[in-house]
Design an enzyme around this catalytic site. Structure first.
Site, short mmCIF file in Angstrom:
data_model
loop_
_atom_site.label_atom_id
_atom_site.label_comp_id
_atom_site.label_asym_id
_atom_site.label_seq_id
_atom_site.Cartn_x
_atom_site.Cartn_y
_atom_site.Cartn_z
N GLU A 109 37.21 14.42 -9.23
CA GLU A 109 38.08 15.60 -9.26
C GLU A 109 37.55 16.72 -8.38
O GLU A 109 38.31 17.34 -7.63
CB GLU A 109 38.23 16.11 -10.70
N CYS B 165 36.12 16.57 -17.44
CA CYS B 165 35.01 17.16 -18.17
C CYS B 165 35.07 18.69 -17.99
O CYS B 165 35.90 19.19 -17.23
CB CYS B 165 33.69 16.60 -17.64
#
Length: 150
Positions: A55, A83
């Site tokens: 990401e 996360c």
């Protein structure tokens, strides 16, 4: 323009590239105006960098491609629930929408443990679409960790 499922299938294909360098198979895309601006996979082991999550790498590439640090109209598609670091990167990049596949009960920050995308105390909020092709995304991760143990 693609559908969320079509984008997730591309993210899954991207995630599988991580296997070539023994990284956890997670893939991410950044979509803007219906086009894929960035497509990356985990490179933590490859780069020896704990922040080289799919990401974060995709957001960096998208910002560079668009010439701006603000990805206001962009969608982040990722095979695993982000996360705290990756959800934070989406926040500071002003991503407007995050689509994820498998939930992450140990570190998920868009619903499982935290809800960083929808916390009104923060300076930005974004839409979240969870569990798109969850089974396929989860199976890829399960197989990776099962194979590591064998």
């Amino acid at each position: 323009m693609g559908s969320e499922e079509e984008w997730m299938r591309l993210a899954i294909a991207e995630a599988k590239l991580s296997l070539a360098h023994n990284d956890i198979p997670i893939g991410a895309l950044v979509i803007s105006n219906g086009e894929i601006i960035a497509s990356r996979h985990n490179e933590r082991e490859l780069q020896g960098d704990p922040t080289a999550h799919a990401e974060v790498l995709a957001i960096r590439d998208a910002a560079k491609a668009l010439g701006t640090s603000r990805l206001d109209e962009a969608t982040l598609v990722t095979t695993l629930e982000p996360c705290p670091m990756c959800a934070g990167a989406a926040l500071v990049a002003r991503i407007s929408h995050v689509v994820f596949g498998a939930e992450d009960p140990k570190a998920g920050s868009l619903g499982s443990l935290y809800q960083l995308g929808g916390d009104p105390r923060l300076n930005h909020e974004f839409a979240v679409t969870p569990r798109v092709l969850q089974e396929e995304c989860g199976n890829l991760l399960t197989k990776f960790f099962t194979d590591k143990r064998d």
